[in-house]
Write a protein that holds these residues in place. Sequence first.
Motif, PDB file in Angstrom:
ATOM      1  N   ILE A 204       0.839  -1.201   0.000  1.00  0.00           N
ATOM      2  CA  ILE A 204       0.000   0.000   0.000  1.00  0.00           C
ATOM      3  C   ILE A 204       0.872   1.249   0.000  1.00  0.00           C
ATOM      4  O   ILE A 204       0.551   2.258  -0.636  1.00  0.00           O
ATOM      5  N   GLN A 205       2.001   1.178   0.693  1.00  0.00           N
ATOM      6  CA  GLN A 205       2.927   2.308   0.712  1.00  0.00           C
ATOM      7  C   GLN A 205       3.446   2.613  -0.692  1.00  0.00           C
ATOM      8  O   GLN A 205       3.592   3.779  -1.080  1.00  0.00           O
ATOM      9  N   MET A 206       3.706   1.569  -1.476  1.00  0.00           N
ATOM     10  CA  MET A 206       4.163   1.765  -2.852  1.00  0.00           C
ATOM     11  C   MET A 206       3.077   2.408  -3.709  1.00  0.00           C
ATOM     12  O   MET A 206       3.354   3.281  -4.537  1.00  0.00           O
ATOM     13  N   LEU A 207       1.823   1.985  -3.502  1.00  0.00           N
ATOM     14  CA  LEU A 207       0.721   2.581  -4.253  1.00  0.00           C
ATOM     15  C   LEU A 207       0.568   4.059  -3.940  1.00  0.00           C
ATOM     16  O   LEU A 207       0.233   4.870  -4.821  1.00  0.00           O
ATOM     17  N   GLN A 208       0.816   4.449  -2.673  1.00  0.00           N
ATOM     18  CA  GLN A 208       0.717   5.854  -2.289  1.00  0.00           C
ATOM     19  C   GLN A 208       1.756   6.714  -2.994  1.00  0.00           C
ATOM     20  O   GLN A 208       1.578   7.927  -3.127  1.00  0.00           O
ATOM     21  N   LYS A 209       2.836   6.094  -3.448  1.00  0.00           N
ATOM     22  CA  LYS A 209       3.910   6.840  -4.098  1.00  0.00           C
ATOM     23  C   LYS A 209       3.863   6.758  -5.631  1.00  0.00           C
ATOM     24  O   LYS A 209       4.727   7.309  -6.299  1.00  0.00           O
ATOM     25  N   GLU A 210       2.859   6.055  -6.168  1.00  0.00           N
ATOM     26  CA  GLU A 210       2.798   5.854  -7.609  1.00  0.00           C
ATOM     27  C   GLU A 210       2.012   6.920  -8.347  1.00  0.00           C
ATOM     28  O   GLU A 210       1.683   6.759  -9.517  1.00  0.00           O
ATOM     29  N   GLY A 211       1.694   7.993  -7.671  1.00  0.00           N
ATOM     30  CA  GLY A 211       1.003   9.089  -8.335  1.00  0.00           C
ATOM     31  C   GLY A 211      -0.458   8.794  -8.593  1.00  0.00           C
ATOM     32  O   GLY A 211      -1.134   8.124  -7.813  1.00  0.00           O
ATOM     33  N   GLN A 212      -0.965   9.287  -9.735  1.00  0.00           N
ATOM     34  CA  GLN A 212      -2.383   9.202 -10.046  1.00  0.00           C
ATOM     35  C   GLN A 212      -2.871   7.760 -10.148  1.00  0.00           C
ATOM     36  O   GLN A 212      -3.946   7.413  -9.660  1.00  0.00           O
ATOM     37  N   GLU A 213      -2.082   6.886 -10.769  1.00  0.00           N
ATOM     38  CA  GLU A 213      -2.481   5.487 -10.926  1.00  0.00           C
ATOM     39  C   GLU A 213      -2.582   4.789  -9.571  1.00  0.00           C
ATOM     40  O   GLU A 213      -3.531   4.034  -9.312  1.00  0.00           O
ATOM     41  N   GLY A 214      -1.625   5.046  -8.684  1.00  0.00           N
ATOM     42  CA  GLY A 214      -1.662   4.447  -7.355  1.00  0.00           C
ATOM     43  C   GLY A 214      -2.840   4.947  -6.544  1.00  0.00           C
ATOM     44  O   GLY A 214      -3.505   4.167  -5.846  1.00  0.00           O
ATOM     45  N   ARG A 215      -3.108   6.260  -6.645  1.00  0.00           N
ATOM     46  CA  ARG A 215      -4.257   6.827  -5.916  1.00  0.00           C
ATOM     47  C   ARG A 215      -5.576   6.235  -6.412  1.00  0.00           C
ATOM     48  O   ARG A 215      -6.499   6.020  -5.621  1.00  0.00           O
ATOM     49  N   ALA A 216      -5.658   5.987  -7.726  1.00  0.00           N
ATOM     50  CA  ALA A 216      -6.883   5.397  -8.278  1.00  0.00           C
ATOM     51  C   ALA A 216      -7.130   4.002  -7.700  1.00  0.00           C
ATOM     52  O   ALA A 216      -8.267   3.645  -7.359  1.00  0.00           O
ATOM     53  N   LYS A 217      -6.070   3.210  -7.570  1.00  0.00           N
ATOM     54  CA  LYS A 217      -6.214   1.871  -6.993  1.00  0.00           C
ATOM     55  C   LYS A 217      -6.599   1.942  -5.517  1.00  0.00           C
ATOM     56  O   LYS A 217      -7.446   1.181  -5.047  1.00  0.00           O
ATOM     57  N   LEU A 218      -5.960   2.854  -4.782  1.00  0.00           N
ATOM     58  CA  LEU A 218      -6.295   3.004  -3.366  1.00  0.00           C
ATOM     59  C   LEU A 218      -7.740   3.469  -3.187  1.00  0.00           C
ATOM     60  O   LEU A 218      -8.429   3.035  -2.258  1.00  0.00           O
TER      61      LEU A 218
ATOM     62  N   TYR B 218      -1.406  12.922   9.934  1.00  0.00           N
ATOM     63  CA  TYR B 218      -1.868  13.449   8.653  1.00  0.00           C
ATOM     64  C   TYR B 218      -0.907  14.498   8.099  1.00  0.00           C
ATOM     65  O   TYR B 218      -0.697  14.572   6.888  1.00  0.00           O
ATOM     66  N   THR B 219      -0.306  15.290   8.985  1.00  0.00           N
ATOM     67  CA  THR B 219       0.687  16.269   8.541  1.00  0.00           C
ATOM     68  C   THR B 219       1.885  15.570   7.921  1.00  0.00           C
ATOM     69  O   THR B 219       2.431  16.012   6.902  1.00  0.00           O
ATOM     70  N   ALA B 220       2.298  14.454   8.538  1.00  0.00           N
ATOM     71  CA  ALA B 220       3.430  13.694   7.997  1.00  0.00           C
ATOM     72  C   ALA B 220       3.115  13.112   6.624  1.00  0.00           C
ATOM     73  O   ALA B 220       4.001  13.004   5.766  1.00  0.00           O
ATOM     74  N   ILE B 221       1.830  12.754   6.399  1.00  0.00           N
ATOM     75  CA  ILE B 221       1.435  12.223   5.093  1.00  0.00           C
ATOM     76  C   ILE B 221       1.378  13.331   4.048  1.00  0.00           C
ATOM     77  O   ILE B 221       1.820  13.170   2.908  1.00  0.00           O
ATOM     78  N   GLN B 222       0.838  14.480   4.440  1.00  0.00           N
ATOM     79  CA  GLN B 222       0.626  15.574   3.497  1.00  0.00           C
ATOM     80  C   GLN B 222       1.912  16.291   3.122  1.00  0.00           C
ATOM     81  O   GLN B 222       2.075  16.743   1.980  1.00  0.00           O
TER      82      GLN B 222
END
Length: 452
Positions: free
Chosen positions: A102-116, A340-344
């Motif tokens: 899931i961490q990798m998907l968060q870093k894959e840009g638009q495609e990763g966000r779409a899957k998440l 959330y700040t660390a994520i953003q």
Amino acid sequence: MEALKKAIDAFVNAFKIEDLRKKLLFTLGLLIVYRIGAHITIPGVNSAVLSEFFRNSNNLFGLYDSFTGGAFAKATVFALGIMPYISASIIIQLMGSVIPAIQMLQKEGQEGRAKLNQYTRYFTVALAALQGWGISVWLSSLKVSTAAGSMSVLADDFASGAGNIGFRLLATLTFTAGTIFVMYLGEQITSHGVGNGISLIIFAGIVGGLPRAVMAEAEMLKEGIHPLAFEVMILAIVVLIVGFIVFVEQATRRIPLQSPRRTVGSKVVGGQSSYLPFKVNTANVIPVIFASCIMFIPAMIASWFPNVTAMQSFASMFIPGHISYSVVDALLIIFFTFFYTAIQYNPNDIAENLKRSGGFIPGVRPGKQTAEYIDHVLTRISLPGALYLAFISVVPLHLKNELNMTFYIGGTSVLIVVGVALDTLRQLEAQLHTKNYEGFLKNGRIRGRMAN
């Protein structure tokens, strides 16, 4: 008066732009659809008896009901609102911290966000079905004391036997479908309307409950239960809370930036000063919403076991205004603010982007030192931001109980309303500026206050 005139003029200008007018009308139309669904009670429920239960009780379901604009207290098709989706989003984000895939998907840009987002939707359906079944079990066992005696919330045909099982299955299916539809409305508003759809749906639910609160206070004033001085004091407290929230929401920590001079052809460009802005409340209203979703869990689980005394006693410790509720809620808000700040905000990414663009912070070396400096600033401003969110979410609940008021005068609800309103105005104002119109906010922007 001048500020009000500017706001009215800005609305007029917004409707002069065809594209923006369509977005505004589209957003308004979907919010109206949501509010209509919030008044359609599912089959088999006596909404009058259920409303009587909520009027005479002070529990966590009352706070949940405020987020749905009264839909939960009437057991409507949108009784669960958007909360299962928010809970699913929380869990997916938390899983991203411990699950590498899931961490990798968060870093894959638009495609990763779409899957998440797709995983979040699936998880939302599962949570809505689970919560819907729990609520149906709770409703089927709920007895309410009325003037005519103890009455069941369900109609006679659904109160026992096969009818009761049928009601539970029907209610679960209806609640789940309602949540899916609300999630769809929110995503459509985000894609084709103005503002964040999920936040606006919560906003609409909270604002939708204001007329009932005002009418309740007016009735108590009319009957002499609350004197005029008491109502004036309530109004003053509400104004102070809203003013305090707006003041802090606009507070900004500005990190000065400098770009180097360079020669392009025969011209010298660069060398200009700018700043990198960070709000004191870096996480906005997200930690409050996250914490509220977590705090609903004990009451939700207890509703599945209405005859288990231990579960009911445990859930009673998490009633809004109870000291254990306040402590846990405040700690969750503080945790989610930093999380959330660390994520953003990733200081390493920000430092790398500055280095690529040639910008730098005066007195700080580019690269690692810049990242450490930004991380230090974010940590320092996140703490007061977290304490502010915890304070404004917890204290008004105790104030409500002490004053014996009929509605929540601030805290979580007002924080969400003000935060969403400001964020939506920023987005609308930005679109107005693309057409050279003056925005809602003075001088075309929110005046950020320096928070050193």
